[in-house]
Design an enzyme around this catalytic site. Sequence first.
Site, PDB file in Angstrom:
ATOM      1  N   ARG A 216       6.288  -1.669 -17.221  1.00  0.00           N
ATOM      2  CA  ARG A 216       7.107  -2.516 -16.422  1.00  0.00           C
ATOM      3  C   ARG A 216       7.487  -3.673 -17.367  1.00  0.00           C
ATOM      4  NH1 ARG A 216       2.884  -3.130 -12.192  1.00  0.00           N
ATOM      5  NH2 ARG A 216       2.777  -0.889 -11.369  1.00  0.00           N
ATOM      6  N   GLU A 258       3.722  -0.079  -5.142  1.00  0.00           N
ATOM      7  CA  GLU A 258       3.304   1.112  -4.921  1.00  0.00           C
ATOM      8  C   GLU A 258       2.026   1.255  -5.530  1.00  0.00           C
ATOM      9  OE1 GLU A 258       6.538   4.548  -5.653  1.00  0.00           O
ATOM     10  OE2 GLU A 258       6.988   2.812  -7.091  1.00  0.00           O
ATOM     11  N   GLU A 259       1.613   0.635  -6.778  1.00  0.00           N
ATOM     12  CA  GLU A 259       0.347   0.904  -7.219  1.00  0.00           C
ATOM     13  C   GLU A 259      -0.599   0.378  -6.398  1.00  0.00           C
ATOM     14  OE1 GLU A 259      -1.874  -0.476 -11.381  1.00  0.00           O
ATOM     15  OE2 GLU A 259       0.056  -1.030 -11.188  1.00  0.00           O
ATOM     16  N   GLY A 260      -0.336  -0.987  -5.701  1.00  0.00           N
ATOM     17  CA  GLY A 260      -1.425  -1.414  -4.770  1.00  0.00           C
ATOM     18  C   GLY A 260      -1.528  -0.757  -3.530  1.00  0.00           C
ATOM     19  N   SER A 263      -3.463   2.466  -4.234  1.00  0.00           N
ATOM     20  CA  SER A 263      -4.822   2.274  -4.324  1.00  0.00           C
ATOM     21  C   SER A 263      -5.647   1.870  -3.006  1.00  0.00           C
ATOM     22  CB  SER A 263      -5.034   0.905  -5.156  1.00  0.00           C
ATOM     23  OG  SER A 263      -4.626   1.213  -6.581  1.00  0.00           O
TER      24      SER A 263
END
Length: 620
Positions: A216, A258-260, A263
């Site tokens: 990013r 999205e990553e959070g 997870s």
Amino acid sequence: MEEVEVTVHSNLPEGEPQGTFHIILNENSKVSVLIRKVCSDNAIPLKSSYVLRNKDGHELNWSTSVKENVQTSGKEFYLWNTAEEVTTTGRKCDCNIWWFIGGISLVIGILGLIAIIIMFLQNGKTEYEYGVVMDAGSSHTTLYVYKWSGEKYKDTALAVQADFCKVSGPSISSYTNNLQDLAKHLEVCLDKARNTVPADKHATTPIYLGATAGMRLLHAVNTSQSEAILSVIRTSIKKYPFMFNNATQQARIISGDEEGLYSWVTSNYVTGSFGVKKPLLQGAGKSWQMTASGDGTVGAMDLGGASTQMTFYPGSIAMPPAYEKDLTLFGLNYSIYTHSYLCYGVNEITRKYQALLIKNQNYTDTVSNPCGPLGKNISVPYTEVFEAPCTSDSRPSGIDRNTTFQLVGESDNAMCHQTVQQLFNMSTVCPQPPCTFNGTYQPKVYGKYYAFSNFYYVMEFLNLTSPKMSPETKLSDVVEAVGTLCEKPWSEVRYMKTDIKYLLPEFCFRGRYILTLLHEAYKFDDDDGSWRKISFVNNLDGTEIGWSLGYMISQSVHVAAVTPKTVLPLTTFILLVLLFCVFLCLSVGFAIHAIKSRKFETKGKYQQLSTTARANYGAL
């Protein structure tokens, strides 16, 4: 009376007298006399089983005259021992055709039953599906192979990790000048994935690569370089037989939100908070109780190298659309708060801290470092601190790029705390209260939380992750532990136990940063008991926590379910069982018939010899 000369050839078995004998006797003498004379003239022990046969093999009746047989058969005869024939005939009966047919029937029956039983047991057998996810993080890349029952549950996969492979080398964002090395390293793990997934599942196995904060940042400053890296990755994946129909979507930079979010999915899935249990590889069962709602879920806090994520179910409140994510898993809908803080991962926040120190001290070559242990100095090049996206706002002008700064450790806990606080802009206007820092909206913390990745590593160093301390770790425990560490000189810190010795000079800063983030920014506290609801974990139920498993579970709704196959219907199975049982019964019947045939043939021969013997004994 006239005499006649006949020739008798011995056809006796091996071990008995052999040869050709010329005998002269009265032509009216009986055949029995001829046999006796042959034996007496040639010293052959007389046996009742001896017979004479003509050259056509016909046996001479012992009571007929020699003359009669000479007239019909000539003067040449053959001496046989019929006792040997009885033995030979008996042996031949053991191998008659009925034994062979019975054996064939037995083999067909047994093999047929085994085959259909194996086929029937395949009915309804779980057929597994597979997926491959590559987590291209800010420090390294890991490939995971996931496996789940093809039936799925309420259109969602109950996935487990089947295999993994750590890609050698640094993060993919570091390969801007050596793209071929990136392809070579990726293909080692892609080869492993191809060998793990069964060949007949390759074409239906989706493969994904998600690049996180490192890419990013690169994309923000140099889009062409990030696209070149992704292009090499997509080309490498296309060489493999996996399902990779939409390259730009299946290998891309994922957002921090999205990553959070994924997870959070992983954390709740492996702990059963969705109302389902993560299955073992050997069968999943079908007895889950879907009773969980958002209130039964746990929050997830991830601290990576370049970013940190905060995700949780905030209760039944309205949230700004920019911070709300909706998803459906296992038949239930969830509205989740999530936010990612780019540049607040441990690597980038360390860089921001160093830049802040240097800026606050007028960019001098020697800089006081309050979070560094007294007696430990660190050399930091200008390019490493300031030529990065996260510190561009602190970049000075007119300073030589070859400058190296000396950060001098001070072990000053109070000053360390004050400096770290400056990394969080708490005074920014909050457009939609409540806020954390930098004007970021966040509802009040709600429920239980799992904090992992670098949260765990720092707390482990502080001995705050043992079963006795976590999840009941008090805020005051952490404040005391961090304060004590930040006042220790290097002469003590250097001997503290850790598997990552090179980070010893940084643990004070990292501990202080995590404490400030969780307590002062996220508002976890002892007063409301929220701090004690944080568990610092490395893995849950044997599964390493990260976004990739949650991503695979979420994507599984797009993978077609596979119904267990019926290889052999029940009716067909029963009919075939009966058929092959008939073959087994036939084999028994053929065996009985073979035994009876042998007895009959043997008995018949003995009866024939017995009749002849009675006549012979009378003649002799």
